[in-house]
Design a protein around this motif. Structure first.
Motif, PDB file in Angstrom:
ATOM      1  N   GLU A 141     -29.488  62.596 -14.827  1.00  0.00           N
ATOM      2  CA  GLU A 141     -29.561  62.014 -13.295  1.00  0.00           C
ATOM      3  C   GLU A 141     -28.625  62.746 -12.494  1.00  0.00           C
ATOM      4  OE1 GLU A 141     -29.812  58.123 -10.530  1.00  0.00           O
ATOM      5  OE2 GLU A 141     -29.562  57.953 -12.792  1.00  0.00           O
ATOM      6  N   ILE A 142     -27.071  62.541 -13.182  1.00  0.00           N
ATOM      7  CA  ILE A 142     -26.113  63.485 -12.533  1.00  0.00           C
ATOM      8  C   ILE A 142     -26.432  64.892 -12.446  1.00  0.00           C
ATOM      9  CG2 ILE A 142     -23.555  64.161 -12.575  1.00  0.00           C
ATOM     10  CD1 ILE A 142     -23.450  61.230 -13.951  1.00  0.00           C
ATOM     11  N   LEU A 143     -26.881  65.705 -13.594  1.00  0.00           N
ATOM     12  CA  LEU A 143     -27.054  66.881 -13.501  1.00  0.00           C
ATOM     13  C   LEU A 143     -28.252  67.449 -12.531  1.00  0.00           C
ATOM     14  CD1 LEU A 143     -26.790  67.694 -17.164  1.00  0.00           C
ATOM     15  CD2 LEU A 143     -25.214  68.184 -15.351  1.00  0.00           C
ATOM     16  N   ASN A 144     -29.337  66.635 -12.380  1.00  0.00           N
ATOM     17  CA  ASN A 144     -30.398  66.705 -11.511  1.00  0.00           C
ATOM     18  C   ASN A 144     -29.877  66.872 -10.191  1.00  0.00           C
ATOM     19  OD1 ASN A 144     -32.171  66.906 -13.894  1.00  0.00           O
ATOM     20  ND2 ASN A 144     -32.952  64.713 -13.505  1.00  0.00           N
ATOM     21  N   GLN A 145     -28.990  65.965  -9.592  1.00  0.00           N
ATOM     22  CA  GLN A 145     -28.666  65.802  -8.359  1.00  0.00           C
ATOM     23  C   GLN A 145     -27.700  66.657  -7.808  1.00  0.00           C
ATOM     24  OE1 GLN A 145     -27.668  61.986  -6.611  1.00  0.00           O
ATOM     25  NE2 GLN A 145     -28.762  60.804  -8.531  1.00  0.00           N
ATOM     26  N   ILE A 146     -26.595  67.320  -8.766  1.00  0.00           N
ATOM     27  CA  ILE A 146     -25.883  68.200  -8.550  1.00  0.00           C
ATOM     28  C   ILE A 146     -26.477  69.435  -8.473  1.00  0.00           C
ATOM     29  CG2 ILE A 146     -25.310  69.018 -10.833  1.00  0.00           C
ATOM     30  CD1 ILE A 146     -22.748  68.223  -7.732  1.00  0.00           C
ATOM     31  N   SER A 147     -27.605  69.711  -8.949  1.00  0.00           N
ATOM     32  CA  SER A 147     -28.274  70.904  -8.951  1.00  0.00           C
ATOM     33  C   SER A 147     -28.943  71.238  -7.656  1.00  0.00           C
ATOM     34  CB  SER A 147     -29.454  71.144 -10.082  1.00  0.00           C
ATOM     35  OG  SER A 147     -30.500  70.260  -9.714  1.00  0.00           O
ATOM     36  N   LYS A 148     -29.061  70.214  -6.746  1.00  0.00           N
ATOM     37  CA  LYS A 148     -29.590  70.487  -5.521  1.00  0.00           C
ATOM     38  C   LYS A 148     -28.178  71.035  -4.630  1.00  0.00           C
ATOM     39  CE  LYS A 148     -32.143  66.039  -5.556  1.00  0.00           C
ATOM     40  NZ  LYS A 148     -32.261  64.659  -4.738  1.00  0.00           N
ATOM     41  N   ASN A 149     -28.917  71.712  -3.337  1.00  0.00           N
ATOM     42  CA  ASN A 149     -27.990  72.299  -2.700  1.00  0.00           C
ATOM     43  C   ASN A 149     -26.977  71.689  -1.965  1.00  0.00           C
ATOM     44  OD1 ASN A 149     -26.545  73.875  -0.659  1.00  0.00           O
ATOM     45  ND2 ASN A 149     -28.636  75.253  -0.335  1.00  0.00           N
ATOM     46  N   LEU A 150     -25.792  71.476  -2.364  1.00  0.00           N
ATOM     47  CA  LEU A 150     -24.758  70.562  -1.704  1.00  0.00           C
ATOM     48  C   LEU A 150     -24.531  70.665  -0.213  1.00  0.00           C
ATOM     49  CD1 LEU A 150     -21.972  70.395  -4.456  1.00  0.00           C
ATOM     50  CD2 LEU A 150     -23.528  68.927  -4.116  1.00  0.00           C
ATOM     51  N   SER A 151     -25.143  71.668   0.330  1.00  0.00           N
ATOM     52  CA  SER A 151     -24.780  71.990   1.737  1.00  0.00           C
ATOM     53  C   SER A 151     -25.656  71.215   2.432  1.00  0.00           C
ATOM     54  CB  SER A 151     -24.857  73.527   2.129  1.00  0.00           C
ATOM     55  OG  SER A 151     -25.981  73.981   2.084  1.00  0.00           O
ATOM     56  N   ILE A 152     -26.932  70.871   1.848  1.00  0.00           N
ATOM     57  CA  ILE A 152     -28.005  69.863   2.795  1.00  0.00           C
ATOM     58  C   ILE A 152     -27.810  68.532   2.286  1.00  0.00           C
ATOM     59  CG2 ILE A 152     -29.185  72.039   3.167  1.00  0.00           C
ATOM     60  CD1 ILE A 152     -31.110  71.280   0.886  1.00  0.00           C
ATOM     61  N   THR A 153     -27.103  68.089   1.389  1.00  0.00           N
ATOM     62  CA  THR A 153     -27.065  66.860   0.901  1.00  0.00           C
ATOM     63  C   THR A 153     -26.202  65.813   1.836  1.00  0.00           C
ATOM     64  OG1 THR A 153     -27.369  67.472  -1.278  1.00  0.00           O
ATOM     65  CG2 THR A 153     -26.598  65.200  -0.988  1.00  0.00           C
ATOM     66  N   GLY A 154     -26.523  64.749   2.281  1.00  0.00           N
ATOM     67  CA  GLY A 154     -25.795  64.014   2.936  1.00  0.00           C
ATOM     68  C   GLY A 154     -24.385  63.651   2.250  1.00  0.00           C
ATOM     69  N   THR A 155     -23.307  63.372   3.012  1.00  0.00           N
ATOM     70  CA  THR A 155     -22.332  62.874   2.395  1.00  0.00           C
ATOM     71  C   THR A 155     -22.044  61.227   1.820  1.00  0.00           C
ATOM     72  OG1 THR A 155     -20.872  64.080   4.144  1.00  0.00           O
ATOM     73  CG2 THR A 155     -19.732  62.423   3.038  1.00  0.00           C
ATOM     74  N   ALA A 156     -23.125  60.737   2.141  1.00  0.00           N
ATOM     75  CA  ALA A 156     -23.239  59.220   1.880  1.00  0.00           C
ATOM     76  C   ALA A 156     -23.772  59.422   0.505  1.00  0.00           C
ATOM     77  CB  ALA A 156     -24.230  58.622   2.632  1.00  0.00           C
ATOM     78  N   GLU A 157     -24.877  60.541   0.367  1.00  0.00           N
ATOM     79  CA  GLU A 157     -25.372  60.604  -0.957  1.00  0.00           C
ATOM     80  C   GLU A 157     -24.652  61.006  -2.245  1.00  0.00           C
ATOM     81  OE1 GLU A 157     -28.744  62.837   1.269  1.00  0.00           O
ATOM     82  OE2 GLU A 157     -29.860  62.429  -0.535  1.00  0.00           O
ATOM     83  N   LEU A 158     -23.598  62.172  -1.502  1.00  0.00           N
ATOM     84  CA  LEU A 158     -22.429  62.642  -2.565  1.00  0.00           C
ATOM     85  C   LEU A 158     -21.585  61.609  -3.054  1.00  0.00           C
ATOM     86  CD1 LEU A 158     -21.638  65.890  -0.639  1.00  0.00           C
ATOM     87  CD2 LEU A 158     -23.389  65.583  -2.547  1.00  0.00           C
ATOM     88  N   GLU A 159     -21.139  60.610  -2.033  1.00  0.00           N
ATOM     89  CA  GLU A 159     -20.336  59.518  -2.276  1.00  0.00           C
ATOM     90  C   GLU A 159     -20.736  58.649  -3.441  1.00  0.00           C
ATOM     91  OE1 GLU A 159     -19.497  57.913   1.282  1.00  0.00           O
ATOM     92  OE2 GLU A 159     -17.851  59.215   1.628  1.00  0.00           O
ATOM     93  N   GLU A 160     -22.273  58.322  -3.453  1.00  0.00           N
ATOM     94  CA  GLU A 160     -22.979  57.524  -4.238  1.00  0.00           C
ATOM     95  C   GLU A 160     -23.064  58.287  -5.621  1.00  0.00           C
ATOM     96  OE1 GLU A 160     -24.263  54.458  -4.075  1.00  0.00           O
ATOM     97  OE2 GLU A 160     -23.109  54.237  -2.226  1.00  0.00           O
ATOM     98  N   LEU A 161     -23.223  59.795  -5.678  1.00  0.00           N
ATOM     99  CA  LEU A 161     -23.395  60.466  -6.778  1.00  0.00           C
ATOM    100  C   LEU A 161     -21.930  60.485  -7.466  1.00  0.00           C
ATOM    101  CD1 LEU A 161     -24.655  62.465  -8.786  1.00  0.00           C
ATOM    102  CD2 LEU A 161     -24.333  64.277  -7.376  1.00  0.00           C
ATOM    103  N   GLN A 162     -20.831  60.488  -6.588  1.00  0.00           N
ATOM    104  CA  GLN A 162     -19.349  60.361  -7.410  1.00  0.00           C
ATOM    105  C   GLN A 162     -19.187  59.094  -8.090  1.00  0.00           C
ATOM    106  OE1 GLN A 162     -16.025  61.104  -4.601  1.00  0.00           O
ATOM    107  NE2 GLN A 162     -15.272  62.632  -6.353  1.00  0.00           N
TER     108      GLN A 162
END
Length: 282
Positions: free
Chosen positions: A76-97
């Motif tokens: 799940e982590i690898l799938n999400q990190i493979s997305k383009n980080l530049s178009i992922t919202g900061t809130a989503e990145l914080e949840e992933l972290q």
């Protein structure tokens, strides 16, 4: 997670209408397959790859099925990190972290540790802006780079990590690092899955070279991006590469050609960025 791998394999084999004899042929014994399917033994890596080939399934897909058709926490982590980080919202990145942190509390995993560091970089960058690198950002980028630098060869996941920290390298080391990266990418030229990450890497390298006024290097990298875009039918990348080449060569016709293509594909945000570059780097 189901741990009865042999039983799962048997279910898949039977669903495909394959007998043990058909699967084994003269490569492995039916006894070995029977022991595996009854969960009495685990095949060697070589035999497992062979068995999966016979049911036309990748190890990644088999692992997904073993997780009851759900990705593991790691995947799940690898799938999400493979997305383009530049178009992922900061809130989503914080949840992933948070997901990374929870996973690392119970599991030692070097790649996920690197991803967690990258998330720190991106989140901090968004909060502080690209010109306000604090000590935490520099230290985190250094940790990721140390793991990559000591490796003799870089592999698919390494290129993903490298792409995330390219903008943190000192200018004096940039050209050497990019040259090394492009040379290492050659060995993956026939690996289809590398093309999206190669597109991102070439795009970022082109940007770094242009913004530091290395126009000859920018032109060389962008030309490679142009050829890749034609091969993969990525019209956004094709239009982007045409504009960048036009900037490097001072070719207004090439710039207009690229902007027209991006207008047709409705890449409004990208057009705005390129118009800024045309104004400041043409």
């Amino acid at each position: 997670m189901r741990w009865d791998f042999g039983k799962i394999y048997k279910e898949i084999r039977l669903s495909k209408g394959l007998s043990q004899t058909e699967v084994c042929a003269n490569q492995i014994s039916r006894t070995s397959l029977s022991k595996f399917e009854s969960c009495q033994s685990i095949p060697s890596i070589e035999n497992m790859i062979f068995l999966l080939d016979q049911i036309n399934m990748s190890l990644e897909e088999f692992h997904y099925i073993c997780h009851v058709y759900q990705p593991s926490k790691r995947q799940e982590i690898l799938n999400q990190i493979s997305k383009n980080l530049s178009i992922t919202g900061t809130a989503e990145l914080e949840e992933l972290q948070k997901l990374c942190t929870q996973y690392l509390e119970t599991t030692h995993d070097i790649p996920i540790e690197s991803i967690n560091n990258i998330l720190t970089l991106v989140i901090q960058l968004r909060e502080n802006g690209p010109k306000n690198h604090n000590e935490l950002l520099n230290q985190t980028a250094q940790k990721v780079w140390e793991n990559l630098e000591k490796a003799d060869n870089w592999y698919y996941r390494d290129f993903q990590l490298l792409n995330a920290i390219l903008f943190y390298f000192p200018l004096e080391n940039l050209r050497l690092i990019i040259d090394n990266m492009l040379n290492q990418l050659v060995k993956y030229q026939d690996f289809a899955d590398i093309k999206p990450i190669k597109d991102k890497l070439l795009t970022n390298c082109s940007t770094l070279y242009l913004y530091n006024n290395f126009k000859s290097e920018c032109e060389k990298v962008t030309l490679e991006l142009l050829n890749l875009a034609k091969e993969t039918k990525r019209y956004d990348s094709l239009g982007f590469a045409q504009v960048r080449l036009g900037i490097c060569k001072g070719d207004d016709n090439l710039i207009e050609k690229g902007l027209s293509l991006l207008t047709l594909t409705e890449e409004t945000a990208l057009i705005q960025t390129l118009e800024y570059e045309i104004k400041n780097y043409r």
